[in-house]
Design a protein around this motif. Structure first.
Motif, short mmCIF file in Angstrom:
data_model
loop_
_atom_site.label_atom_id
_atom_site.label_comp_id
_atom_site.label_asym_id
_atom_site.label_seq_id
_atom_site.Cartn_x
_atom_site.Cartn_y
_atom_site.Cartn_z
N LYS A 103 -20.19 -7.50 43.41
CA LYS A 103 -20.93 -8.29 42.42
C LYS A 103 -21.34 -7.39 41.27
O LYS A 103 -21.42 -6.16 41.41
CB LYS A 103 -22.16 -8.93 43.06
CG LYS A 103 -21.85 -9.90 44.19
CD LYS A 103 -23.12 -10.54 44.73
CE LYS A 103 -22.80 -11.48 45.90
NZ LYS A 103 -21.99 -12.61 45.46
N ASP A 104 -21.60 -8.02 40.12
CA ASP A 104 -22.12 -7.23 39.00
C ASP A 104 -23.63 -7.07 39.16
O ASP A 104 -24.21 -7.47 40.18
CB ASP A 104 -21.73 -7.87 37.66
CG ASP A 104 -22.45 -9.20 37.39
OD1 ASP A 104 -23.41 -9.55 38.11
OD2 ASP A 104 -22.05 -9.89 36.43
N ARG A 105 -24.28 -6.51 38.18
CA ARG A 105 -25.71 -6.20 38.32
C ARG A 105 -26.59 -7.43 38.32
O ARG A 105 -27.74 -7.37 38.74
CB ARG A 105 -26.13 -5.23 37.20
CG ARG A 105 -25.50 -3.85 37.33
CD ARG A 105 -25.95 -2.92 36.24
NE ARG A 105 -25.49 -3.36 34.93
CZ ARG A 105 -25.78 -2.73 33.80
NH1 ARG A 105 -26.52 -1.63 33.82
NH2 ARG A 105 -25.31 -3.17 32.65
N LYS A 106 -26.07 -8.55 37.87
CA LYS A 106 -26.83 -9.80 37.90
C LYS A 106 -26.55 -10.61 39.16
O LYS A 106 -27.08 -11.72 39.32
CB LYS A 106 -26.50 -10.64 36.65
CG LYS A 106 -27.07 -10.08 35.36
CD LYS A 106 -26.76 -11.01 34.21
CE LYS A 106 -27.48 -10.54 32.95
NZ LYS A 106 -28.94 -10.67 33.05
N GLY A 107 -25.68 -10.09 40.03
CA GLY A 107 -25.35 -10.82 41.24
C GLY A 107 -24.18 -11.77 41.08
O GLY A 107 -23.85 -12.50 42.01
N PRO A 141 -24.51 -12.80 28.63
CA PRO A 141 -24.98 -11.91 29.69
C PRO A 141 -24.26 -12.10 31.01
O PRO A 141 -24.25 -11.20 31.85
CB PRO A 141 -26.47 -12.25 29.80
CG PRO A 141 -26.61 -13.61 29.22
CD PRO A 141 -25.59 -13.69 28.13
N ASN A 142 -23.65 -13.27 31.21
CA ASN A 142 -22.93 -13.52 32.45
C ASN A 142 -21.45 -13.14 32.37
O ASN A 142 -20.72 -13.29 33.35
CB ASN A 142 -23.06 -15.00 32.84
CG ASN A 142 -24.47 -15.36 33.21
OD1 ASN A 142 -25.13 -14.65 33.98
ND2 ASN A 142 -24.97 -16.46 32.64
N HIS A 143 -21.02 -12.66 31.20
CA HIS A 143 -19.62 -12.28 31.03
C HIS A 143 -19.44 -10.84 30.60
O HIS A 143 -18.39 -10.22 30.88
CB HIS A 143 -18.95 -13.21 30.00
CG HIS A 143 -17.47 -12.99 29.87
ND1 HIS A 143 -16.89 -12.49 28.71
CD2 HIS A 143 -16.45 -13.18 30.73
CE1 HIS A 143 -15.59 -12.40 28.89
NE2 HIS A 143 -15.29 -12.81 30.09
N LEU A 144 -20.42 -10.26 29.96
CA LEU A 144 -20.20 -8.98 29.30
C LEU A 144 -19.86 -7.85 30.27
O LEU A 144 -19.15 -6.92 29.92
CB LEU A 144 -21.40 -8.61 28.42
CG LEU A 144 -22.78 -8.47 29.05
CD1 LEU A 144 -23.04 -7.07 29.55
CD2 LEU A 144 -23.84 -8.83 27.99
N GLU A 145 -20.33 -7.92 31.52
CA GLU A 145 -20.02 -6.86 32.46
C GLU A 145 -18.62 -6.97 33.04
O GLU A 145 -18.08 -5.99 33.57
CB GLU A 145 -21.04 -6.83 33.61
CG GLU A 145 -22.42 -6.34 33.18
CD GLU A 145 -23.33 -6.09 34.37
OE1 GLU A 145 -22.84 -5.84 35.48
OE2 GLU A 145 -24.56 -6.14 34.17
N VAL A 192 -12.74 -0.93 23.36
CA VAL A 192 -14.03 -0.54 23.93
C VAL A 192 -15.06 -1.54 23.41
O VAL A 192 -15.68 -1.32 22.37
CB VAL A 192 -14.41 0.90 23.54
CG1 VAL A 192 -15.69 1.32 24.27
CG2 VAL A 192 -13.28 1.87 23.87
N PRO A 193 -15.21 -2.66 24.09
CA PRO A 193 -16.11 -3.70 23.57
C PRO A 193 -17.56 -3.28 23.67
O PRO A 193 -17.97 -2.58 24.60
CB PRO A 193 -15.82 -4.89 24.49
CG PRO A 193 -15.32 -4.30 25.75
CD PRO A 193 -14.57 -3.06 25.37
N THR A 194 -18.33 -3.69 22.68
CA THR A 194 -19.78 -3.53 22.75
C THR A 194 -20.29 -4.60 23.70
O THR A 194 -20.06 -5.79 23.51
CB THR A 194 -20.41 -3.71 21.36
OG1 THR A 194 -19.88 -2.70 20.49
CG2 THR A 194 -21.92 -3.57 21.43
N ARG A 195 -20.98 -4.17 24.75
CA ARG A 195 -21.46 -5.08 25.79
C ARG A 195 -22.99 -5.16 25.69
O ARG A 195 -23.70 -4.35 26.29
CB ARG A 195 -21.02 -4.60 27.17
CG ARG A 195 -19.51 -4.40 27.29
CD ARG A 195 -19.14 -3.83 28.65
NE ARG A 195 -17.73 -3.45 28.71
CZ ARG A 195 -16.73 -4.25 29.04
NH1 ARG A 195 -16.99 -5.52 29.35
NH2 ARG A 195 -15.48 -3.81 29.08
N ALA A 196 -23.46 -6.12 24.86
CA ALA A 196 -24.90 -6.19 24.51
C ALA A 196 -25.27 -4.84 23.90
O ALA A 196 -24.72 -4.46 22.87
CB ALA A 196 -25.74 -6.55 25.73
N GLY A 197 -26.17 -4.09 24.53
CA GLY A 197 -26.54 -2.80 23.96
C GLY A 197 -25.65 -1.67 24.39
O GLY A 197 -25.69 -0.57 23.81
#
Length: 502
Positions: free
Chosen positions: A345-349, A365-369, A74-79
């Protein structure tokens, strides 16, 4: 329509509110005073209902078995998914006696034990008593597995006094005696009630894990115990179980009809009763998938690499799911699409393309999702998505597990040729190639392939002597982590002794 009986919401609420009230006074231990003894059927229903919280969905007992293993991270993905390090500490084997999830699971498993005991003080029929005794044994086996010591009370005991505690040796002897005694009285089925073959399966697990529970650093396997495992497996086989042709039908919304191998399940009625079982897909799916999820749990690439491309258990399309949403079944890797084949797409497109690469802390930020392979083991019940009460019955025991336990017992008593034949018979149904030889390491891998994300991996790794080893995103760990700590809030009971090293 499913032939199911429904426990009222009021009953379930009563059983859990009583547990909470007693929890405050008795350190999480429910007694026969916790639920009204006026209706034996209601008490027995409350015992089944008490199984929901700790077992169904990925958050509790399954998390302690899987997130602490080489199958799940369960990786921490930023916050996101930070949770004060609670998930990271499970994967890294860095937990402490104040870990909230360990504490909650210990409390809830003991609640099952004590609610089931209350049935026995309410003049049950012989069959009702046998069912309650099985549910109590089932929960106590998990407590033994996790903590190495088991609190208990007898029906009608003075609840103002601390519960007694069995050590591993005494609990193993108790479980063997108890399960052997109740098997003749338990019903033969269906799978969604405590039944003879469910008890035989649990008894197999007691015998198979006996040497590991008594010496987790160096498990031993007595030949007489392995013979018991083989005999019990043969008795279960007489029940007519066969391996289900479509592996994922064992977990489908209509798995009570489709599965030919489920031995013990928890009954869920779509839209009416059930659990947080939808967490099985929401824990892992991305926010922009259907169903949208929490974008958390992932599998590890080294574990995924254990599967051959043709192995049906690795996943693919699934009717009623992929054609509805584009979501595949099994392991989700690479670009994800909707039901029309349009790339998501993810939330950043960015392309929603899940990567095998994952770190326990994701910062890019471009990989965490998209970091991490996702898993859908239970096909999504779209018909009941709005109610969050899917129709999938929760699976505790399957016949394939029985076959693999038998093969292991054969391996551990120098019957390797017979074990190889048995494992290959399973692999043939799953579309995997024929093995030419079999070692314990290969057998452990096969158990992983067959039973992934079902809540057995930690127990298997300990029994095979692999649990303390380093794996992806985890260094080698200390021997104290072979058991969980007794939660700090339970040590008011002087009969519980903190496990060594905590």
């Amino acid at each position: 329509m499913k032939n199911k009986y429904i426990f009222s919401f009021a009953l379930v609420a009563l059983s859990f509110s009583a547990c909470t009230k007693l929890d405050e006074n008795l350190n999480g231990q429910v007694s026969s005073g916790g639920v009204s003894a006026g209706n034996v059927s209601s008490l027995l229903g409350a015992s089944y209902a008490a199984m929901i919280g700790p077992y169904q969905a990925p958050w509790n007992w399954v998390a302690l078995q899987e997130v602490t293993s080489d199958e799940v991270i369960v990786p921490t993905r930023a916050g996101d998914w930070d949770d004060n390090g609670a998930w990271r500490s499970l994967h890294l084997h860095k937990w402490a006696p104040d870990h909230s999830r360990i504490s909650d699971v210990f409390r809830d498993l003991n609640s099952i034990s004590y609610v089931a005991t209350s049935v026995l003080g309410a003049n049950p029929s012989a069959t009702q008593a046998a069912e309650a005794r099985f549910l109590r044994a089932f929960a106590q086996f998990s407590i033994l597995d996790g903590w190495g010591q088991v609190p208990y009370r007898d029906a009608g005991e003075d609840v103002t006094k601390p519960s007694r505690v069995r050590n591993a040796t005494d609990e193993i002897n108790y479980l063997i005696t108890e399960l052997t005694a109740i098997i003749p009285t338990l019903p033969s089925g269906p799978a969604n009630v405590a039944n003879k073959n469910a008890a035989r399966t649990l008894l197999m697990k007691v015998y198979l894990n006996k040497g590991a529970f008594l010496n987790r650093n160096a498990p031993t396997f007595d030949a007489a115990d392995m013979a018991k495992v083989i005999t019990l497996a043969d008795e279960i086989a007489a029940g007519g179980y066969v391996l289900t042709a479509n592996y994922f039908d064992n977990f489908a919304p209509t798995n009570d009809i489709l599965s030919k191998e489920n031995i013990f399940t928890a009954q869920n009625i779509g839209g009416a009763t059930g659990s947080d079982l939808d967490g099985q897909w929401k824990c892992t799916t991305h926010y922009n998938q259907n169903p949208n999820g929490y974008n958390g749990f992932s599998s590890l690439s080294n574990f995924y690499a254990k599967f051959e491309a043709a192995d049906k258990r690795r996943g693919g399309t699934y009717a009623g799911q992929t054609n509805v949403s584009g979501l595949r079944i099994g392991f989700l890797v690479g670009q994800q699409v909707d039901q029309n084949g349009v790339a998501l797409k993810d939330r950043k497109g960015n392309p929603l393309a899940f990567t095998p690469e994952v770190s326990i802390i994701e910062r890019d930020p471009n990989h965490l999702e998209v970091a991490g392979i996702r898993v859908i083991k239970y096909p999504v019940d779209y018909a009941n998505a709005g109610s969050r009460k899917p129709d999938n019955d929760w699976v505790y025991y399957r016949y394939s597990d029985v076959l693999l336990m038998k093969a292991e017992a054969q391996m551990r008593t120098s019957q390797t040729a017979a074990a190889l034949t048995l494992v290959n018979s399973l692999r043939a149904v799953r579309g995997a190639s024929t093995l030419t030889s079999l070692t314990l390491d290969v057998l452990l891998d096969e158990r992983g392939r067959e039973l992934y994300w079902e809540g057995f991996r930690r127990q298997d790794l300990i029994r095979f002597g692999k649990y303390l080893a380093a794996w992806q995103e985890k260094p080698a760990s200390e021997a104290k982590y072979l058991v969980f700590p007794i939660p700090d809030n339970q040590l008011g009971n002087p009969n519980l002794v903190q496990n060594t090293g905590y």
